[in-house]
Design an enzyme around this catalytic site. Structure first.
Site: not given
Ligand code: NAI
Length: 452
Positions: A38, A49, A182-183, A315, A440
């Site tokens: 997936g 990563k 910036g998510g 995941a 430790h």
């Molecule tokens: P996200 O929900 O983390 O972040 C999206 C961001 O975009 C938010 O901060 C939001 O305020 C902003 N936003 C929304 N509409 C906007 C606009 N029109 N203009 C500017 N900013 C806007 O979503 P993201 O980064 O796309 O990730 C999707 C999913 O994938 C998440 O639920 C995340 O948990 C998962 N994911 C997890 C990872 C990890 O565990 N390390 C790695 C990558 C993804």
């Protein structure tokens, strides 16, 4: 052919469910449209990563002198990084294929669609064949949300705008990258490309980065990423795109960023379309296919796990949801507990959290005690992070000193947070955690230190 369970989708939820069901002697058919593993394995967790690890090595090599190590002519070869990423993905995808085969699972590569439900079970069409499943587990994941921003479609058509999928396969580094959102995805990609030398700007609608991340930690990460060369435009809403120029407006007025590539990472949407869910009357909302805490949908025998139910989009949540679904259909007592799902953003430094943050606890009206501790309490952290400013925040229930949440910034937060998740998930109090012996020297020792 009749199966005990037909799994739609071969990502973390789907393949884990198939393995788990196969291990327990069920007849399992897994239907996958694209590639086993997936989004996580092919265009998400693992490829990012891999890229980020190369960025970290590059960073170490360039700044090794603080550790007494010098190197000349250090270069990051993006093509070689992507080639290695492809090799890693291939290895892991074939590992998944071998594992599900070992568990007796049959795999069909096609798009699956539920046609009907009868006394026999669910009729599921895949390719030109119809299969019967006594139970069906929907694990079809999610896809990037594409907002209706004027000019965005044209930017996609021109290859300027990309999602998490295409950005991982760019043949060359662009001179500049504008990240919309910036998510999690936006920050991880900003981290890689900025380290690789690309001029990166992030346009984020909210006043902070990192979504639900503790505000103090989000601000600390932003500061460090700014030092790495990333420009942030917060509280900024994108209004249109024109030939690689991203226009936005904020309380301060309007602004624009010129970029060779634009990454759209504003969230994800459950893949519920074209699955025939309406043929069996399953309840689907904007968030996804509705499930209860046992991953049951409103239709008996129909389960859903992973991003498709829209609950957590991680995941590791998907793995556990898949196990719960299979356990329930095996007649075992099991359910999902979402209160201690860790989350990590693999920037450099990493940030990780679990349970309540200071803000969420206060918003819920909980009476809490907040403790903040520098990671420099750990000798290992000081040894390995020259000038590191990492810290952790602990949220305790005030009267009982039960640990409700931990948020941290600093490496390797991603490898430590599961310990905090165990404590939070097991509802442990500080005095109980004090009795746990930590190795430790480790950075994780700060978890124990904070309990005194
Ligand atoms: P996200 O929900 O983390 O972040 C999206 C961001 O975009 C938010 O901060 C939001 O305020 C902003 N936003 C929304 N509409 C906007 C606009 N029109 N203009 C500017 N900013 C806007 O979503 P993201 O980064 O796309 O990730 C999707 C999913 O994938 C998440 O639920 C995340 O948990 C998962 N994911 C997890 C990872 C990890 O565990 N390390 C790695 C990558 C993804």
């Amino acid at each position: 052919m009749t199966y005990d369970v037909i799994v739609l989708g071969g990502g973390p939820a789907g393949y884990r469910a198939a393995e788990h069901a196969g291990r327990h002697g069920l007849g399992v058919l897994l239907i996958e449209e694209r590639s086993l593993g997936g989004v996580c394995l092919n265009e998400g967790c693992i490829p990012t990563k891999t890229l980020l690890y190369s960025a970290k090595m590059y960073e170490h090599a360039r700044h090794g002198s603080a550790y007494g190590v010098t190197a000349e002519n250090v270069k990051l070869d993006h093509g070689a990084v992507v080639a290695r990423k492809n090799k890693v993905v291939k290895t892991l995808v074939s590992g998944v294929a071998a594992s599900i085969k070992q568990h007796g699972v049959t795999v069909v590569y096609a798009k699956g669609q539920i046609l009907s439900k009868s006394a026999e079970g669910f009729a599921v069409l895949a390719g030109s064949e119809t299969y019967i499943g006594k139970n069906v587990l929907v694990a079809t994941g999610s896809k990037a949300l594409i907002p209706p921003i004027p000019g965005l479609k044209e930017a996609f058509d021109a290859g300027i705008a990309v999602t998490n999928r295409e950005i991982l396969d760019l043949a060359e580094l662009p001179a500049s990258l504008c990240v919309i959102g910036g998510g999690v995805i936006g920050l991880e990609m900003a981290s890689y490309f900025a380290t690789a030398g690309v001029k990166v700007s992030v346009v984020e609608m909210l006043d902070k980065i990192g979504g639900y991340t503790d505000s103090e930690i989000a601000a600390a990460l932003q500061k460090q990423m700014e030092q790495q060369g990333v420009t942030f435009h917060l509280g900024s809403k994108v209004t249109k795109l024109e030939n690689g120029t991203v226009y936005f407006e904020s309380a301060q007025g309007t602004g624009q960023v010129d970029a060779e590539k634009v990454l759209v990472s504003i969230g994800r949407r459950a893949n519920t379309e074209g699955l025939g869910l309406e043929n069996v009357g399953a309840v689907v909302t904007k968030q996804g296919l509705v499930t209860d805490e046992q991953m049951k949908t409103s239709v008996p025998g129909l389960f859903a796990a992973g991003d498709v139910n829209g609950k957590s989009l991680l995941a590791h949540t998907a793995y556990r949801e898949a196990e719960v679904a299979v356990n329930v259909l095996l007649g075992k007592k099991d359910w999902m507990d979402y209160s201690a799902v860790p989350s990590v953003i693999y920037t450099n430094p990493e940030i990780a959290s679990v349970g309540e943050t200071e803000e969420t606890a206060k918003a819920k009206g909980l009476t809490v005690e907040i403790k903040k501790l520098s990671l420099r309490y750990s000798g290992r952290y000081v040894a390995e992070n020259e000038g590191g400013q990492g810290f952790a925040k602990f949220v305790f229930e005030k009267n009982t000193r039960r640990l409700l949440g931990v948020s941290m910034i600093g490496n390797p937060a991603s490898e430590i947070i599961f310990g905090a998740a165990a404590f939070v998930g097991r509802r442990m109090r500080a005095e109980e955690i004090q009795k746990v012996i930590f190795p430790h020297p480790t950075v994780g020792e700060v978890l124990r230190e904070a309990m005194f």
